[in-house]
Design a protein around this motif. Sequence first.
Motif, PDB file in Angstrom:
ATOM      1  N   PRO A   1       4.998  17.284  26.527  1.00  0.00           N
ATOM      2  CA  PRO A   1       4.178  17.862  27.599  1.00  0.00           C
ATOM      3  C   PRO A   1       2.694  17.569  27.415  1.00  0.00           C
ATOM      4  O   PRO A   1       2.188  17.508  26.301  1.00  0.00           O
ATOM      5  CB  PRO A   1       4.450  19.368  27.468  1.00  0.00           C
ATOM      6  CG  PRO A   1       5.715  19.470  26.682  1.00  0.00           C
ATOM      7  CD  PRO A   1       5.720  18.304  25.760  1.00  0.00           C
ATOM      8  N   VAL A   2       2.006  17.360  28.539  1.00  0.00           N
ATOM      9  CA  VAL A   2       0.555  17.175  28.537  1.00  0.00           C
ATOM     10  C   VAL A   2      -0.055  18.082  29.606  1.00  0.00           C
ATOM     11  O   VAL A   2       0.630  18.555  30.512  1.00  0.00           O
ATOM     12  CB  VAL A   2       0.157  15.702  28.794  1.00  0.00           C
ATOM     13  CG1 VAL A   2       0.494  14.840  27.599  1.00  0.00           C
ATOM     14  CG2 VAL A   2       0.820  15.158  30.048  1.00  0.00           C
ATOM     15  N   ALA A   3      -1.352  18.312  29.509  1.00  0.00           N
ATOM     16  CA  ALA A   3      -2.046  19.212  30.430  1.00  0.00           C
ATOM     17  C   ALA A   3      -2.384  18.511  31.743  1.00  0.00           C
ATOM     18  O   ALA A   3      -2.434  17.276  31.821  1.00  0.00           O
ATOM     19  CB  ALA A   3      -3.325  19.725  29.779  1.00  0.00           C
ATOM     20  N   PHE A   4      -2.653  19.312  32.780  1.00  0.00           N
ATOM     21  CA  PHE A   4      -3.005  18.772  34.097  1.00  0.00           C
ATOM     22  C   PHE A   4      -4.246  17.884  34.015  1.00  0.00           C
ATOM     23  O   PHE A   4      -4.357  16.877  34.722  1.00  0.00           O
ATOM     24  CB  PHE A   4      -3.247  19.930  35.083  1.00  0.00           C
ATOM     25  CG  PHE A   4      -3.574  19.471  36.476  1.00  0.00           C
ATOM     26  CD1 PHE A   4      -2.568  19.109  37.365  1.00  0.00           C
ATOM     27  CD2 PHE A   4      -4.900  19.383  36.902  1.00  0.00           C
ATOM     28  CE1 PHE A   4      -2.867  18.664  38.645  1.00  0.00           C
ATOM     29  CE2 PHE A   4      -5.212  18.949  38.185  1.00  0.00           C
ATOM     30  CZ  PHE A   4      -4.190  18.592  39.053  1.00  0.00           C
TER      31      PHE A   4
ATOM     32  N   LYS B   1      -0.582  25.229  42.651  1.00  0.00           N
ATOM     33  CA  LYS B   1      -0.087  23.883  42.955  1.00  0.00           C
ATOM     34  C   LYS B   1      -0.294  22.946  41.756  1.00  0.00           C
ATOM     35  O   LYS B   1       0.579  22.124  41.445  1.00  0.00           O
ATOM     36  CB  LYS B   1      -0.810  23.318  44.185  1.00  0.00           C
ATOM     37  CG  LYS B   1      -0.426  23.978  45.495  1.00  0.00           C
ATOM     38  CD  LYS B   1       0.985  23.582  45.928  1.00  0.00           C
ATOM     39  CE  LYS B   1       1.313  24.090  47.323  1.00  0.00           C
ATOM     40  NZ  LYS B   1       2.669  23.673  47.768  1.00  0.00           N
ATOM     41  N   ASP B   2      -1.426  23.066  41.101  1.00  0.00           N
ATOM     42  CA  ASP B   2      -1.685  22.216  39.937  1.00  0.00           C
ATOM     43  C   ASP B   2      -0.686  22.499  38.816  1.00  0.00           C
ATOM     44  O   ASP B   2      -0.229  21.585  38.121  1.00  0.00           O
ATOM     45  CB  ASP B   2      -3.110  22.434  39.423  1.00  0.00           C
ATOM     46  CG  ASP B   2      -4.162  21.842  40.350  1.00  0.00           C
ATOM     47  OD1 ASP B   2      -3.771  21.153  41.321  1.00  0.00           O
ATOM     48  OD2 ASP B   2      -5.363  22.059  40.111  1.00  0.00           O
ATOM     49  N   GLU B   3      -0.344  23.771  38.635  1.00  0.00           N
ATOM     50  CA  GLU B   3       0.623  24.132  37.594  1.00  0.00           C
ATOM     51  C   GLU B   3       2.019  23.614  37.936  1.00  0.00           C
ATOM     52  O   GLU B   3       2.767  23.197  37.052  1.00  0.00           O
ATOM     53  CB  GLU B   3       0.647  25.654  37.415  1.00  0.00           C
ATOM     54  CG  GLU B   3      -0.600  26.195  36.724  1.00  0.00           C
ATOM     55  CD  GLU B   3      -0.669  27.712  36.749  1.00  0.00           C
ATOM     56  OE1 GLU B   3      -1.344  28.268  35.877  1.00  0.00           O
ATOM     57  OE2 GLU B   3      -0.064  28.343  37.648  1.00  0.00           O
ATOM     58  N   ILE B   4       2.348  23.623  39.229  1.00  0.00           N
ATOM     59  CA  ILE B   4       3.647  23.081  39.653  1.00  0.00           C
ATOM     60  C   ILE B   4       3.708  21.585  39.374  1.00  0.00           C
ATOM     61  O   ILE B   4       4.711  21.074  38.853  1.00  0.00           O
ATOM     62  CB  ILE B   4       3.898  23.386  41.150  1.00  0.00           C
ATOM     63  CG1 ILE B   4       4.189  24.878  41.322  1.00  0.00           C
ATOM     64  CG2 ILE B   4       5.064  22.542  41.687  1.00  0.00           C
ATOM     65  CD1 ILE B   4       4.226  25.342  42.757  1.00  0.00           C
TER      66      ILE B   4
ATOM     67  N   LEU C   1       5.778  17.049  36.328  1.00  0.00           N
ATOM     68  CA  LEU C   1       5.566  15.790  35.608  1.00  0.00           C
ATOM     69  C   LEU C   1       5.961  15.888  34.133  1.00  0.00           C
ATOM     70  O   LEU C   1       6.220  14.874  33.492  1.00  0.00           O
ATOM     71  CB  LEU C   1       4.104  15.351  35.731  1.00  0.00           C
ATOM     72  CG  LEU C   1       3.745  14.714  37.073  1.00  0.00           C
ATOM     73  CD1 LEU C   1       2.240  14.588  37.235  1.00  0.00           C
ATOM     74  CD2 LEU C   1       4.418  13.347  37.232  1.00  0.00           C
ATOM     75  N   ASN C   2       6.015  17.090  33.604  1.00  0.00           N
ATOM     76  CA  ASN C   2       6.431  17.264  32.214  1.00  0.00           C
ATOM     77  C   ASN C   2       7.939  17.435  32.049  1.00  0.00           C
ATOM     78  O   ASN C   2       8.440  17.404  30.921  1.00  0.00           O
ATOM     79  CB  ASN C   2       5.721  18.466  31.585  1.00  0.00           C
ATOM     80  CG  ASN C   2       4.302  18.152  31.165  1.00  0.00           C
ATOM     81  OD1 ASN C   2       4.004  17.043  30.751  1.00  0.00           O
ATOM     82  ND2 ASN C   2       3.405  19.127  31.273  1.00  0.00           N
TER      83      ASN C   2
ATOM     84  N   THR D   1      14.363   9.597  28.543  1.00  0.00           N
ATOM     85  CA  THR D   1      12.944   9.927  28.484  1.00  0.00           C
ATOM     86  C   THR D   1      12.634  10.970  29.547  1.00  0.00           C
ATOM     87  O   THR D   1      12.977  10.800  30.710  1.00  0.00           O
ATOM     88  CB  THR D   1      12.087   8.676  28.736  1.00  0.00           C
ATOM     89  OG1 THR D   1      12.455   7.672  27.795  1.00  0.00           O
ATOM     90  CG2 THR D   1      10.615   8.980  28.594  1.00  0.00           C
ATOM     91  N   PHE D   2      11.980  12.049  29.126  1.00  0.00           N
ATOM     92  CA  PHE D   2      11.666  13.134  30.035  1.00  0.00           C
ATOM     93  C   PHE D   2      10.169  13.415  29.980  1.00  0.00           C
ATOM     94  O   PHE D   2       9.586  13.544  28.908  1.00  0.00           O
ATOM     95  CB  PHE D   2      12.444  14.401  29.666  1.00  0.00           C
ATOM     96  CG  PHE D   2      13.930  14.260  29.821  1.00  0.00           C
ATOM     97  CD1 PHE D   2      14.577  14.722  30.950  1.00  0.00           C
ATOM     98  CD2 PHE D   2      14.681  13.626  28.837  1.00  0.00           C
ATOM     99  CE1 PHE D   2      15.950  14.578  31.096  1.00  0.00           C
ATOM    100  CE2 PHE D   2      16.058  13.476  28.965  1.00  0.00           C
ATOM    101  CZ  PHE D   2      16.689  13.946  30.116  1.00  0.00           C
TER     102      PHE D   2
END
Length: 753
Positions: free
Chosen positions: A80-83, A173-176, A181-182, A190-191
């Motif tokens: 996982p990466v941040a927005f 929306k940004d969190e969604i 994407l994560n 690959t996820f």
Amino acid sequence: MKKKTRKSSKRKLSIRKIIGLGIVSLFALFIIFIGSVNIGLWGKIPSKKELSNFQYQMASEVYSADSILIGKYYLYDRQPVAFTDFPEDLLHALIAIEDERFYEHSGVDIRSLIRVGFKTVLLGDNSSGGGSTLTQQLAKNLYPRRERNKTNIVVDKVKEMIIAKRLEKIFTKDEILTNYLNTVSFGDNTFGIESAALKFFNSSTKDITATQAATLVGMLKATYGYNPRIFPEKSLGRRNLVLRAMYNNDFISEEQVAQYSQEGLNLDYREFDYNAGIAPYFREEVRKEMLRWIAEQNEADTDYNIYTSGLKIYTTLNYKMQKLAEDVMAAHMTKLQHSFEKSYGSNAPWLKDKKLMEKIAKRTPTYKRLQKIGLSHAQIIDSLSKDKQNMTFKSWQKDEETTASTMDSIQHYTKFLNTGSLAVDPTNGDILVWIGGINFEQYKYDHISQSKRQVGSTFKPIVYTTAVEQGISPCTYFSAEEIEYDNLKGWSPSNSGNKDEAYLNYSMEEGLSNSINTIAVKVLEQAGIGNVLDMAKSMGIEDKLPNEASIALGTGEIKIIDLAQAYTSYANNGKHIQPNLIKSISNHKDSVLVEFKSKLNQKSAFSKETSQIMIEMMKSTINSGTAARLRNTYGLKNDIAGKTGTTQNNKDAWFVALTPKLVHITWVGLDQHEIGFSNTSIGQGANAALPLFALWMQELNKDKDFNRYTKSNFPKPSNSVLEALNCDPIKRDGFFKRLFKNPNKKKNKKFNG
């Protein structure tokens, strides 16, 4: 006529009522159906609380000391990466092709559903898509569909709509977008976008270009069909379609579309495979260490999992050093393997010794399985010899596709020399290089942490250290004459030199630097076997060593990592330091959970003066002794001490290099103990093992980044040390002693060590 018209009007009204009632009924049934799904009659739907606390499985990442990602441990390859790490082009590509009205709807796009329904149902256009929003797709990512029949698809669609509505109320929306994407799959196990960017373009998400973003987003429609590794042309077409969608949504200009569409895919595919990549033996050892640490932590109410918790493991490994070492290993072992096979020719044991091949076959899982079902040895060997299948025979030059039996495979792989190579910084215990073998996929056995081999003459410095610590002067002279020890069943260690050595007497420095066996045994005798064993233990060698005179010649079996720990004592004035793999462990948010530091033994095994004496003696090994090739062949001018080693029957070749900032140990031999080198010329430590250090050090010398290791110098020895070593290296017997000594006759005596 009017009567007929009235009847017709009543009939039409009745039909309309029936149709209207039917529509109302269907709508009511649909509402009831949605309500039944919502309350969980078709399976539980996660509550807002559960949705707000969901966690997805994350790969744990392994980093080198210079912060390069070298491996992962995972069930699902996800990082996982941040927005804030998402490039604008990535977000634009995703929204343009997957959900144009993402910022307008509240989880379900009714207009899109109507459009898809009209095209699919009325026009039969199956390419119109599914009408799912990104929020609905996130719902599907978090709670995957389990069954594929038509009834369940309808239920799943409704569930996803309900979950999507709830997600929109919980997250921005940004969190969604971040969660989507994560979690989304990109194929190839690959996820998430970060893992996909690393795998397909060897780049972090924040650094991908517009075309790379369009390629990755284009895969989402069909992760296999648009996989750029498998179907580059289809992937290219899909990428260009994404670029056109970005233009249609005013995210990029027409000029940019034209420019980007001309670019190739330019993949830089990098798979984080357990068997492949840099430092696989090291990564496996790190995995074992992590499992031990996690087991300890989980006893205290934590719930870490190396495969799903997204831990970040920062190791001591130096990426550049490791890469250079692996390249050097491949080059040297290729040449050495050729010389090794050529030296045996048609008389090679793997070709001629059928009994040996059968003995090795007995160790295989296939043999043991056939034995369990009751087959005799002869039947098993017959089966292993006759049953053939397609195989790939690995080699240094070129892999060979062939049809072969298990016995053919055993014969092929038995002949390969293997190696172990380890570099440790003795000042802090950091493991900088770890090569546990020649090929992790083929040979899982690690020659650093698992293998115990006789260490040969690399043990002699410990014998000499004990003698010096016992007060024996370095300028004490020992005769090289061979002796047959009556109380050791006539054991008579010999040298590889000529008979004239019987007339020579060597100082301890000269005896060690030239690795003279007869002198090592005599030094052991004066130092005392018990004292030598105690010294080895105090230097960090915990394994039990043989309480025998042959220990002077290195008959004890020691792991490479333990031998390295012992040699760190010389760089630390008698105190050994424990080699360390891991610097720190962080959670997926990069908060440090624990830091590790190597433990320097508080008690000195020997004095500072003894340490200086031994370093000077081992410098002579490099400057004029058995390891002089470092100077005259490889041209190394670094400040180096060291020791070569060759075991009986040329089965093990060793070299230990010691600098102020490095302990480097190499071993070369065969996994099958029954086979050694055909002759000492090829199999001696100076020829088989030493080049692995020499070639590596040559590469380090070219790079100023390694000046800490290559430019360091040992402290100048004290005057008392220089005085203690100030003597002639060799004294020759006097005339009358030579006159009455027969060099062809061994002297008999008892060993009193």
